[in-house]
Design an enzyme around this catalytic site. Structure first.
Site, mmCIF file in Angstrom:
data_model
loop_
_atom_site.group_PDB
_atom_site.id
_atom_site.type_symbol
_atom_site.label_atom_id
_atom_site.label_comp_id
_atom_site.label_asym_id
_atom_site.label_seq_id
_atom_site.Cartn_x
_atom_site.Cartn_y
_atom_site.Cartn_z
ATOM 1 N N ALA A 146 -15.514 7.748 0.793
ATOM 2 C CA ALA A 146 -16.249 8.997 1.008
ATOM 3 C C ALA A 146 -16.824 9.222 2.397
ATOM 4 O O ALA A 146 -17.096 10.365 2.760
ATOM 5 C CB ALA A 146 -17.370 9.100 -0.021
ATOM 6 N N GLY A 150 -17.389 14.499 4.220
ATOM 7 C CA GLY A 150 -16.820 15.852 4.196
ATOM 8 C C GLY A 150 -16.414 16.265 2.789
ATOM 9 O O GLY A 150 -16.812 17.326 2.290
ATOM 10 N N LYS A 151 -15.637 15.410 2.113
ATOM 11 C CA LYS A 151 -15.177 15.770 0.760
ATOM 12 C C LYS A 151 -16.348 15.695 -0.219
ATOM 13 O O LYS A 151 -16.438 16.487 -1.146
ATOM 14 C CB LYS A 151 -14.060 14.827 0.292
ATOM 15 C CG LYS A 151 -12.922 14.616 1.271
ATOM 16 C CD LYS A 151 -11.897 15.676 1.210
ATOM 17 C CE LYS A 151 -10.736 15.407 2.153
ATOM 18 N NZ LYS A 151 -11.032 14.913 3.508
ATOM 19 N N ARG A 173 -20.942 2.718 7.501
ATOM 20 C CA ARG A 173 -20.407 4.055 7.201
ATOM 21 C C ARG A 173 -21.097 4.633 5.958
ATOM 22 O O ARG A 173 -21.265 5.846 5.843
ATOM 23 C CB ARG A 173 -18.891 3.998 7.017
ATOM 24 C CG ARG A 173 -18.159 3.729 8.332
ATOM 25 C CD ARG A 173 -16.647 3.662 8.142
ATOM 26 N NE ARG A 173 -16.052 4.888 7.654
ATOM 27 C CZ ARG A 173 -15.740 5.951 8.403
ATOM 28 N NH1 ARG A 173 -15.962 5.918 9.698
ATOM 29 N NH2 ARG A 173 -15.187 7.013 7.858
ATOM 30 N N ASP A 212 -9.516 9.857 -0.920
ATOM 31 C CA ASP A 212 -9.148 10.330 0.421
ATOM 32 C C ASP A 212 -8.977 9.049 1.244
ATOM 33 O O ASP A 212 -9.903 8.596 1.907
ATOM 34 C CB ASP A 212 -10.279 11.216 0.958
ATOM 35 C CG ASP A 212 -9.937 11.867 2.281
ATOM 36 O OD1 ASP A 212 -8.764 12.183 2.497
ATOM 37 O OD2 ASP A 212 -10.855 12.071 3.092
ATOM 38 N N CYS A 265 -4.739 11.804 5.976
ATOM 39 C CA CYS A 265 -4.491 12.608 7.173
ATOM 40 C C CYS A 265 -3.373 11.947 7.970
ATOM 41 O O CYS A 265 -3.430 11.859 9.192
ATOM 42 C CB CYS A 265 -5.766 12.814 7.981
ATOM 43 S SG CYS A 265 -6.580 11.290 8.429
HETATM 44 N N1 SAM Z 1 -13.433 11.341 2.572
HETATM 45 C C1 SAM Z 1 -14.023 11.234 3.885
HETATM 46 C C2 SAM Z 1 -14.450 12.611 4.359
HETATM 47 O O1 SAM Z 1 -13.870 13.597 3.902
HETATM 48 O O2 SAM Z 1 -15.378 12.691 5.167
HETATM 49 C C3 SAM Z 1 -13.118 10.547 4.857
HETATM 50 C C4 SAM Z 1 -12.636 9.229 4.358
HETATM 51 S S1 SAM Z 1 -11.693 8.275 5.484
HETATM 52 C C5 SAM Z 1 -10.179 9.091 5.473
HETATM 53 C C6 SAM Z 1 -11.379 6.847 4.544
HETATM 54 C C7 SAM Z 1 -12.581 6.001 4.227
HETATM 55 O O3 SAM Z 1 -12.143 4.869 3.476
HETATM 56 C C8 SAM Z 1 -13.309 5.468 5.437
HETATM 57 O O4 SAM Z 1 -14.661 5.811 5.397
HETATM 58 C C9 SAM Z 1 -13.138 3.952 5.336
HETATM 59 O O5 SAM Z 1 -14.267 3.239 5.745
HETATM 60 C C10 SAM Z 1 -12.897 3.747 3.859
HETATM 61 N N2 SAM Z 1 -12.152 2.498 3.558
HETATM 62 C C11 SAM Z 1 -11.621 1.623 4.433
HETATM 63 N N3 SAM Z 1 -11.064 0.585 3.774
HETATM 64 C C12 SAM Z 1 -11.267 0.809 2.474
HETATM 65 C C13 SAM Z 1 -10.941 0.071 1.299
HETATM 66 N N4 SAM Z 1 -10.285 -1.072 1.355
HETATM 67 N N5 SAM Z 1 -11.317 0.590 0.128
HETATM 68 C C14 SAM Z 1 -11.969 1.773 0.062
HETATM 69 N N6 SAM Z 1 -12.291 2.498 1.140
HETATM 70 C C15 SAM Z 1 -11.944 2.025 2.330
#
Ligand code: SAM
Length: 503
Positions: A146, A150-151, A173, A212, A265
């Site tokens: 999350a 944003g989502k 984060r 996401d 993305c």
């Molecule tokens: N949904 C968010 C938004 O709309 O603002 C953006 C999410 S970003 C694409 C993906 C997120 O997944 C990041 O914050 C990252 O830290 C997290 N992430 C990284 N490794 C992960 C894991 N193994 N399991 C779950 N989340 C993870």
């Protein structure tokens, strides 16, 4: 010549909608698209081609002032805010801005009146509209990956009568996520900081799950040049393995007939179509075909007999960045039974100290956590306890404040939430004063009644001040203060007449 990774461009050659020349051109000459999504609970008015904004209403606008701040209050007073700009076609609260202003110096940005979100990502709203529909009352929703939120803020607006759990596995984060969720102001949200595998114990709990996923990020090359240098085929492979692992770990937490929404993305098939096919084959989910308006420029994939439908966003076909999204319905699965220890309700005295600060149409449940008193919608109190048993809760509902003896020291979360009582004194600030307040500087104000009061800007709460006999204490959270001192561009609310030619 573009500096795009040649291996990426070559790998996309056969993908529907991909046009090598247009793709390269948009990365060299493409315009920068800036869009915001308005918080409907804080700002009045939505954006859609059918909803006209009256000429008398103020408009959000960026205006160059050569470093001079202007006092927006003198123009518009405390009129409700409406935003004017070209609407994002697939999200009623989305709006394109004609150029990127200095959001840092817009008090309304800090107050959670809108979120700066890339337009393609806002398509989540349309996916929810077509899969979940308008009956959202009592639904439980998980945003698994999350941060920065944003989502999640979109989900909090869509499921205003549901429960939204926003999870982020990386600790720092998760702090940013909690900040953005706090500013959005909704009490029906919980922020967790857990690994996806911890969700399995919640068997069949969520009605909707959004993944996401962390990805190789090629869709954001236009916004983030560093991502180009970091891109590699090896990373695409690693991301795709991680995406499968995340989905497999958390899928059990989705209900039978629940909706799964997967997005990235990235343009890479390994992270998009290959994952959606895997979700159908290995997890047994059913693909959902969406209705796409041809004018949107979104490309449907999966209509060639593949296992799953998916939706690709190319920046040369629409106003937005590269994005991929797909929806599924889960068939099967078991619902776990949860026995929880009920949260400890506040005492009568504690409740009496809190209540003058709080106003909610919905029944609230107050409980204590260490020194803090927290409010959650009463209907979700057992769910907060269930979540607390299995996950690390970073924040639940709204922290109202701390009791010192019989006195309540209100928390910033309450100030920017939707639970504030209108009985609390308000101090309207000018744009310049609001920025000083957000910089955590002293704000010169006189003739104010003593005690706690809310500093406001354009009728929107910014945070607490305490008026003492000889000074005013600024209670804006130190970690969220504006650090920059100069204002190259100020964002001001203006009547349409002032900026008409600019827009
Ligand atoms: N949904 C968010 C938004 O709309 O603002 C953006 C999410 S970003 C694409 C993906 C997120 O997944 C990041 O914050 C990252 O830290 C997290 N992430 C990284 N490794 C992960 C894991 N193994 N399991 C779950 N989340 C993870």
């Amino acid at each position: 010549m573009s500096n795009l990774p040649a291996n990426l461009v070559a790998s996309l050659a056969d993908i529907k909608g991909f046009n090598k020349q247009a793709f390269e051109q948009v990365h060299v000459f493409g315009q920068q698209v800036t869009s915001i999504r308005v918080n409907p609970a804080k700002a009045v008015g939505t954006l859609s081609p059918t909803v006209a904004v009256s000429d008398e209403m103020p408009i959000l606008a960026a205006e160059a002032t050569n470093g001079q701040l202007e006092d927006a209050n003198t123009d518009v007073g405390n009129t409700p805010i409406a935003y004017r700009g070209e609407p994002v076609p697939w999200c009623p609260h989305g709006c394109y801005l004609p150029q990127r202003p200095s959001f840092t110096f817009d008090p309304l940005f800090h107050a959670g009146t809108y979120y700066v979100q890339e337009a393609s990502s806002m398509f989540l709203w349309e996916v929810l509209r077509q899969t979940v529909g308008s009956q959202t009352d009592g639904l439980k929703v998980l945003d698994l990956c999350a941060a920065p939120g944003g989502k999640s803020t979109l989900l909090a607006s869509y499921f205003s009568d549901g429960l939204v759990v926003a999870n982020e596995v990386i600790r720092n984060r998760a702090a940013v996520l909690a900040e953005n969720i706090t500013k959005w102001g909704c009490a029906n949200t919980v922020v967790t900081n857990s690994d996806p595998k911890n969700f399995a114990a919640l068997g069949g709990y969520f009605d909707v799950m959004v993944v996401d996923a962390p990805c190789s990020g090629s869709g954001l090359f236009r916004k983030d040049a560093d991502a180009i240098a970091e891109w590699s085929e090896g990373n695409v492979l690693l991301c795709s393995q991680r995406q499968q692992r995340i989905l497999a770990d958390a899928y059990g937490a989705l209900k039978n007939n629940g909706v799964l929404i997967y997005s990235t993305c990235s343009y890479s098939k390994e992270e998009d179509e290959d994952i959606t096919a895997w979700v159908c084959e290995e997890l047994g989910a059913e693909t959902v075909r969406l209705r796409i308006d041809a004018a949107w420029g979104i490309v449907e994939v999966g209509d060639d007999g593949s296992k799953a439908y998916g939706y690709r966003f190319y920046p040369y076909l629409l106003q937005g960045e590269g994005f991929f999204i797909a929806a599924f319905v889960k068939r099967g699965g078991v619902e776990a039974q949860h026995r929880v220890q009920v949260l400890q309700k506040t005492t009568k005295e504690e409740t009496a100290a809190i209540e003058p600060f709080v106003n909610s149409r919905e029944e609230l449940f107050y409980f204590r956590q260490a020194e803090n008193i927290i409010a959650v919608p009463a209907r979700w109190k057992n769910d907060v306890a269930i979540l607390q048993k299995h996950l690390y809760l970073r924040k639940a509902g709204v922290t109202l404040g701390e009791l010192k003896g019989r006195d309540m020291v209100p928390n910033h979360e309450l100030a920017v939430s939707l639970l504030n009582s209108s009985n609390v004194a308000q101090i309207p600030l000018s744009l310049q004063q609001a920025i000083q307040y957000l910089q955590k500087k002293d704000v010169e104000l006189s003739n104010l009644p003593r005690g706690w009061a809310l500093a406001t800007y354009e009728g929107i709460n910014l945070g607490w001040v305490k008026v003492l006999p000889n000074r005013i204490n600024n209670y804006y959270p130190v970690e969220w203060r504006i650090l920059k001192n100069t204002q190259p561009i100020s964002l001001a609310l203006r009547h349409k007449s002032n900026i008409f030619n600019w827009l």
